[in-house]
Design an enzyme around this catalytic site. Sequence first.
Site, short mmCIF file in Angstrom:
data_model
loop_
_atom_site.label_atom_id
_atom_site.label_comp_id
_atom_site.label_asym_id
_atom_site.label_seq_id
_atom_site.Cartn_x
_atom_site.Cartn_y
_atom_site.Cartn_z
NE ARG A 199 -2.22 -0.04 3.71
CZ ARG A 199 -3.06 0.34 4.91
NH1 ARG A 199 -4.44 0.49 4.67
NH2 ARG A 199 -2.63 0.74 6.12
CB THR A 219 -2.72 7.09 -2.41
OG1 THR A 219 -1.97 5.96 -2.51
CG2 THR A 219 -1.83 8.23 -2.88
CG ASP A 268 2.88 -2.66 9.05
OD1 ASP A 268 3.29 -3.77 8.70
OD2 ASP A 268 2.88 -1.81 8.47
CG ASP A 295 6.66 -2.92 9.57
OD1 ASP A 295 7.50 -3.29 8.57
OD2 ASP A 295 6.35 -1.72 9.41
O1 LIG Z 1 -6.80 -3.43 2.83
P1 LIG Z 1 -5.58 -2.41 2.70
O2 LIG Z 1 -6.28 -1.04 3.06
O3 LIG Z 1 -5.34 -2.65 1.33
O4 LIG Z 1 -4.49 -2.83 3.69
C1 LIG Z 1 -4.15 -4.18 3.74
C2 LIG Z 1 -2.87 -4.50 3.29
O5 LIG Z 1 -1.72 -3.72 4.02
C3 LIG Z 1 -0.98 -4.62 4.54
O6 LIG Z 1 0.07 -4.74 3.66
P2 LIG Z 1 1.31 -3.65 3.38
O7 LIG Z 1 0.99 -2.81 2.19
O8 LIG Z 1 1.62 -3.32 4.62
O9 LIG Z 1 2.60 -4.41 2.76
P3 LIG Z 1 3.32 -5.57 3.57
O10 LIG Z 1 2.73 -6.78 3.67
O11 LIG Z 1 4.61 -5.74 2.69
O12 LIG Z 1 3.90 -5.05 4.95
C4 LIG Z 1 -1.53 -5.87 4.71
O13 LIG Z 1 -0.78 -6.97 4.87
C5 LIG Z 1 -2.52 -5.96 3.53
O14 LIG Z 1 -2.01 -6.44 2.33
O1 LIG Z 2 -3.85 -2.04 10.73
C1 LIG Z 2 -3.39 -2.47 9.60
C2 LIG Z 2 -3.68 -2.12 8.48
C3 LIG Z 2 -3.20 -2.57 7.30
N1 LIG Z 2 -2.07 -3.15 7.38
C4 LIG Z 2 -1.52 -3.43 8.52
O2 LIG Z 2 -0.28 -4.25 8.54
N2 LIG Z 2 -1.97 -3.08 9.74
MG LIG Z 3 2.76 -3.71 6.06
#
Ligand SMILES: O=P(O)(O)OC[C@H]1O[C@H](OP(=O)(O)OP(=O)(O)O)[C@H](O)[C@@H]1O
Ligand SMILES: O=c1cc[nH]c(=O)[nH]1
Ligand SMILES: [Mg+2]
Length: 209
Positions: A104, A108, A200, A203
């Site tokens: 994400r 945005t 997160d 993370d």
């Molecule tokens: O419903 P949304 O608003 O799209 O958010 C959810 C997404 O955000 C996080 O991933 P992130 O973008 O943090 O990537 P990562 O798994 O690499 O940390 C999570 O694991 C989802 O994939």
């Molecule tokens: O709370 C949240 C939302 C999106 N992605 C995450 O990892 N945590």
């Molecule tokens: Mg993430």
Amino acid sequence: MGKFTVLNHPLIQHKLTIIRRKDTSTNEFRQIVGEIAGLMVYEMTRDLPLENVEIETPIGKTTQKQLAGKKPVIVPILRAGLGMVDGVLQMIPSARVGHIGMYRDEETLKPHEYFFKMPPDIEERECIIVDPMLATGGSANMAIEALKKRGAKNIRLAVLVAAPEGVRKVQEENPDVDIYAAAEDEKLMDNGYIYPGLGDAGDRLFGTK
Ligand SMILES: O=P(O)(O)OC[C@H]1O[C@H](OP(=O)(O)OP(=O)(O)O)[C@H](O)[C@@H]1O
Ligand SMILES: O=c1cc[nH]c(=O)[nH]1
Ligand SMILES: [Mg+2]
């Protein structure tokens, strides 16, 4: 509209509380995400079709049941979805694994796809998308659409924590997809995090913060 089911088995709820705690270590977080994923997939595959098979036990011939059709495919949304894969494979060891890379944009909150690799014949397989967090629903919808574009027909989504906003968005845009969660939380915050959530997920799984 797709069904939304909260799998509120006591073991799932107990384990989810542990990973929500901010002091839970990376090691324990990773371990328990896998355990919850395994329990969830056990619950959400109750309706997988079976077929009859003739076998021979040491005592004699018999007709018994086995899973019908091609092996299901587990589809983690990278990165955080990776944390759920091993737990699911413990329940369905012969499942295939397809990967969708997505992140994400922090400003945005829009998802960007950077990787896509599936096993063959996804149109004949049950696809189970796994991702710990369903926040705005943007990533899940983009993943579902990427699978549909390549022919997938049977898709279900498993998340640990769902925001009501994300559930609505998936139900609106992909009404044929059933959603399963370990919990539905209170709300989505302006910064895109789920409240109270667990922070997160990527993370916390990989120790990147
Ligand atoms: O419903 P949304 O608003 O799209 O958010 C959810 C997404 O955000 C996080 O991933 P992130 O973008 O943090 O990537 P990562 O798994 O690499 O940390 C999570 O694991 C989802 O994939
Ligand atoms: O709370 C949240 C939302 C999106 N992605 C995450 O990892 N945590
Ligand atoms: Mg993430």
